[in-house]
Scaffold this motif. Structure first.
Motif, mmCIF file in Angstrom:
data_model
loop_
_atom_site.group_PDB
_atom_site.id
_atom_site.type_symbol
_atom_site.label_atom_id
_atom_site.label_comp_id
_atom_site.label_asym_id
_atom_site.label_seq_id
_atom_site.Cartn_x
_atom_site.Cartn_y
_atom_site.Cartn_z
ATOM 1 N N TYR A 183 34.451 30.917 45.162
ATOM 2 C CA TYR A 183 35.212 31.830 44.300
ATOM 3 C C TYR A 183 36.429 32.345 45.056
ATOM 4 C CZ TYR A 183 36.098 35.863 41.197
ATOM 5 O OH TYR A 183 36.659 36.782 40.341
ATOM 6 N N HIS A 185 38.838 34.949 44.572
ATOM 7 C CA HIS A 185 39.020 36.113 43.714
ATOM 8 C C HIS A 185 40.384 36.756 43.952
ATOM 9 C CE1 HIS A 185 38.427 38.915 47.076
ATOM 10 N NE2 HIS A 185 37.418 38.142 47.473
ATOM 11 N N THR A 192 38.518 43.093 39.891
ATOM 12 C CA THR A 192 37.971 42.187 40.905
ATOM 13 C C THR A 192 36.546 42.579 41.277
ATOM 14 O OG1 THR A 192 40.179 41.756 41.807
ATOM 15 C CG2 THR A 192 38.302 41.256 43.227
ATOM 16 N N ARG A 195 34.180 41.515 38.564
ATOM 17 C CA ARG A 195 33.978 40.062 38.517
ATOM 18 C C ARG A 195 33.131 39.592 39.707
ATOM 19 N NH1 ARG A 195 40.007 37.904 36.582
ATOM 20 N NH2 ARG A 195 40.068 39.161 34.663
ATOM 21 N N LEU A 196 33.386 40.147 40.882
ATOM 22 C CA LEU A 196 32.562 39.804 42.042
ATOM 23 C C LEU A 196 31.114 40.213 41.821
ATOM 24 C CD1 LEU A 196 34.905 40.727 45.032
ATOM 25 C CD2 LEU A 196 33.822 38.494 44.661
ATOM 26 N N SER A 246 41.040 32.847 40.503
ATOM 27 C CA SER A 246 41.177 34.244 40.087
ATOM 28 C C SER A 246 41.667 34.371 38.647
ATOM 29 C CB SER A 246 42.144 34.979 41.029
ATOM 30 O OG SER A 246 43.412 34.338 41.037
#
Length: 336
Positions: A183, A185, A192, A195-196, A246
């Motif tokens: 990933y 990101h 962020t 999403r992480l 991303s």
């Protein structure tokens, strides 16, 4: 000059009914609204904003705080689409929009001071450094404020389902047989972080171990930094079978690095984007991504802010989550 009273006399209704009809209130029937609007158009009625402001103590003007962190302007499709949707809903409800900043002519000012100077009824924070003290001052002022994709304590926010979206992408890729998932990101923001969190939660639930070197960073909406991040992943002794980017636009840098390495998508390596932009549908093969509902995000943000302006004592702070959907695309290969 044609007044509300002139329209009321012609339609044989009260001036209050005319006002409500012209402002789209729900307690006036559609047939009555149409008749009043037709008469207003026939008589050449134009609303007097100054008079309306004196009567209602509102300017019917909404401030927009949009600090372009990526210097991409309105070429950033996610923000451009969200802002367009916001504007259309605000205009439908009879409101204008004004962009606010920390500059007023040659003088520096705070966001709050600029908003008060412009006399806006409320502010939508679409993009900003949310931890900036000037942003915090604005959020906790007496002005109604709605933030997009960042939730302040005791504040109203409209949020994309970033955590769920990322979890769904991981599960989709896992279902295609991928176990080595990397990933790239974006930079540190609330988006962020969510999403992480979704990425690692899905990987944990699926029993996937993610090597530390599989998680790296680039700037959002920045193909160059994504190009170098992708090169680093491809140079690993055991490279990933699938790379998450991303956002869709950064994928341009990723695909350049992949092709430069003599690899093909999806035959040699699979890729996933995020946003569901128009570009993601135009590239070949079409990009597998998570499509954010920008139209709904902007519309809800505008509608909710207007509700806060018009009913200030009736609406408690609220976090409204807007769901997106998987765009399956053709960039994730089925592994044996």
């Amino acid at each position: 000059m044609v007044s509300l009273k002139d329209i009321a006399n012609r339609c044989n209704v009260s001036t209050a009914t005319v006002s409500k009809a012209l402002n789209g209130h729900m307690d006036i029937g559609e047939a009555t609204k149409e008749r009043i609007r037709a008469v207003a158009k026939e008589l050449g009625y134009t609303a007097n904003s100054a008079a309306r402001a004196l009567k209602t103590n509102r300017t019917y003007n909404i401030g927009i705080l949009f600090m372009d962190l990526s210097n991409s302007g309105f070429t950033h499709e996610y923000f451009a689409s969200t802002l367009t949707s916001f504007r259309l809903e605000a205009e439908r409800c009879g409101y204008d929009i004004t962009f606010i900043s920390s500059n007023m002519g040659k003088s520096s000012t705070s966001y709050l001071q600029h908003a008060l100077y412009r006399g806006v009824d409320g502010v939508a924070i679409i993009c900003a450094e949310f931890l900036d003290p000037m942003v915090q001052e604005l959020v906790y002022s007496q002005l109604p404020v709605v933030s997009l994709d960042h939730a302040f304590p005791d504040g109203t926010a409209v949020l994309s389902d970033n955590q769920h979206g990322m979890e769904s992408l991981v599960r989709f890729v896992y279902g295609k047989g991928h176990r080595r998932i990397a990933y790239i990101h974006g930079n540190s923001t609330a988006v962020t972080e969510n999403r992480l969190a979704g990425f690692f939660r899905a990987c944990g639930a699926l029993g996937l171990t993610v090597p530390e070197e599989y998680i790296t960073e680039c700037e959002y909406h920045e193909p160059i930094s994504c190009y170098y991040a992708t090169k680093r992943l491809l140079a690993l002794p055991e490279r990933p079978t699938c790379i998450f980017f991303s956002d869709d636009y950064s994928y341009i840098g990723g695909i350049n690095a992949i092709q430069e390495a003599g690899l093909r998508v999806p035959e040699d390596i699979s890729v996933v984007g995020y946003d569901g932009t128009h570009m993601s549908k135009m590239v070949s093969p079409t990009l597998t991504t998570w499509q954010q509902n920008t139209e709904k995000l902007g519309k809800i943000a505008a509608a909710w802010l207007i509700e806060m302006i018009e009913h200030p004592d009736e609406l408690p702070p609220k976090h409204i989550v807007v769901e997106g959907k998987l765009q399956e695309g053709a960039t994730v290969n089925q592994l044996a």
